[in-house]
Design an enzyme around this catalytic site. Structure first.
Site, PDB file in Angstrom:
ATOM      1  N   LYS A  56       0.819  -1.218   0.000  1.00  0.00           N
ATOM      2  CA  LYS A  56       0.000   0.000   0.000  1.00  0.00           C
ATOM      3  C   LYS A  56       0.852   1.267   0.000  1.00  0.00           C
ATOM      4  O   LYS A  56       0.544   2.247   0.682  1.00  0.00           O
ATOM      5  CB  LYS A  56      -0.979   0.000   1.176  1.00  0.00           C
ATOM      6  CG  LYS A  56      -1.974  -1.162   1.151  1.00  0.00           C
ATOM      7  CD  LYS A  56      -2.995  -1.057   2.265  1.00  0.00           C
ATOM      8  CE  LYS A  56      -3.972  -2.219   2.223  1.00  0.00           C
ATOM      9  NZ  LYS A  56      -3.344  -3.508   2.612  1.00  0.00           N
ATOM     10  N   ARG A  57       1.911   1.250  -0.800  1.00  0.00           N
ATOM     11  CA  ARG A  57       2.733   2.437  -0.925  1.00  0.00           C
ATOM     12  C   ARG A  57       1.964   3.499  -1.708  1.00  0.00           C
ATOM     13  O   ARG A  57       1.091   3.179  -2.503  1.00  0.00           O
ATOM     14  CB  ARG A  57       4.058   2.108  -1.622  1.00  0.00           C
ATOM     15  CG  ARG A  57       4.921   1.084  -0.889  1.00  0.00           C
ATOM     16  CD  ARG A  57       5.200   1.489   0.562  1.00  0.00           C
ATOM     17  NE  ARG A  57       6.275   0.728   1.165  1.00  0.00           N
ATOM     18  CZ  ARG A  57       6.137  -0.099   2.187  1.00  0.00           C
ATOM     19  NH1 ARG A  57       4.952  -0.305   2.720  1.00  0.00           N
ATOM     20  NH2 ARG A  57       7.180  -0.729   2.697  1.00  0.00           N
TER      21      ARG A  57
END
Length: 276
Positions: A93-94
């Site tokens: 979930k960058r």
């Protein structure tokens, strides 16, 4: 793994199950804690017990980063142990931009640099295309964009009216201009099954990564009713209900039983939809 290879695995295994590898040292069986790397040993036994029943594995980076350098080594070693016929997803979930995003991509996609070369990564898109395109620069890699989550807080932003539909709808429409359905997937929570018809209007061919079946209460039947396509188009993730089906020495057998139950349900849905 290409789109066609993914579809072939779905048909071969009669499954669209993804096993989430989210090991919690406080929940894994106590006897494993005598091993040099309890997390890796736990993951290896889960993988051995389920790899013929699933088409993807999804380690969640936070469950490794929490343990510092040892956790990072566990993640690298887990990546190396993953079967090559399964899609490997790093749930990171960058969502940063510029040089930072380049480095995140390098960490998870460049094996010579970061020790890992996952097939796909989850991305938060709210800084725009700058937060996605560095990952698309890696040929053959997938970007899985958060669209509509199962979280209570999804209503805070994802359902905001923009004048052109909900914000999550605009995310999908815009992201589809960055790459095609052979490079981009979307995360859609299983508890949002009523929205799947709407999502398919904007993403008819994209694969959807669907967490929330099992411990979070999502319905596989409902997800398939509104979300399945001629190519399946779904990767349904289950983590806790498989990983922690037992906390005793039989945990791998219990995990397999849970995965088998889901695979059998998925086979029914694939047959109903004419995928197999």
């Amino acid at each position: 793994m290409s789109r066609q290879e993914l579809i072939e695995q779905i048909k071969k295994k009669k499954s669209f199950l993804c096993v989430g590898l989210d090991p919690d040292i406080n929940k894994i069986p106590e006897f494993l804690r005598s091993y040099p790397d309890p997390i890796l040993e736990f993951n290896k036994r889960i993988i051995d017990a389920t790899q013929d029943l699933c088409i993807a594995y999804k380690p969640n980076a936070a469950f490794y980063e929490a343990y510092g350098i040892k956790g990072l080594q566990s993640l690298i070693d887990t990546y190396k142990y993953l079967p090559k016929d399964c899609l490997s997803i790093i749930d990171a979930k960058r969502g940063d931009i510029g040089n930072t995003s380049d480095k995140y991509a390098k960490a998870f996609f460049d094996e010579q640099s970061g020790g890992m070369s996952f097939d796909a990564i989850t991305i938060t898109p709210y800084m725009g295309n700058d937060s996605v395109t560095p990952y698309l620069a890696y040929e053959g890699k997938w970007v899985i964009i958060l669209a509509l989550t199962s979280s209570v807080g999804s209503k805070d932003f994802q359902y905001l009216q923009t004048g052109d539909g909900y914000l999550y709808e605009n995310v999908i429409k815009k992201a589809n201009t960055w790459a095609g359905a052979d490079r981009i997937m979307y995360v859609v929570g299983a508890t949002k099954s009523a929205e799947f018809t709407n999502i398919r209007a904007y993403a008819p061919d994209n694969f959807l990564l669907v967490p929330g079946v099992g411990a979070q209460g999502g319905s596989l039947e409902e997800v398939c009713k509104y979300g399945i396509t001629k190519d399946c188009g779904l990767i349904v993730n289950s983590s806790r209900s498989i990983l922690y089906a037992s906390n005793r020495e039989d945990f791998a057998d219990a995990a397999r039983a849970e995965a088998l139950s889901l695979q059998q349900q998925m086979q029914v849905e694939l047959e109903k939809a004419g995928v197999i």
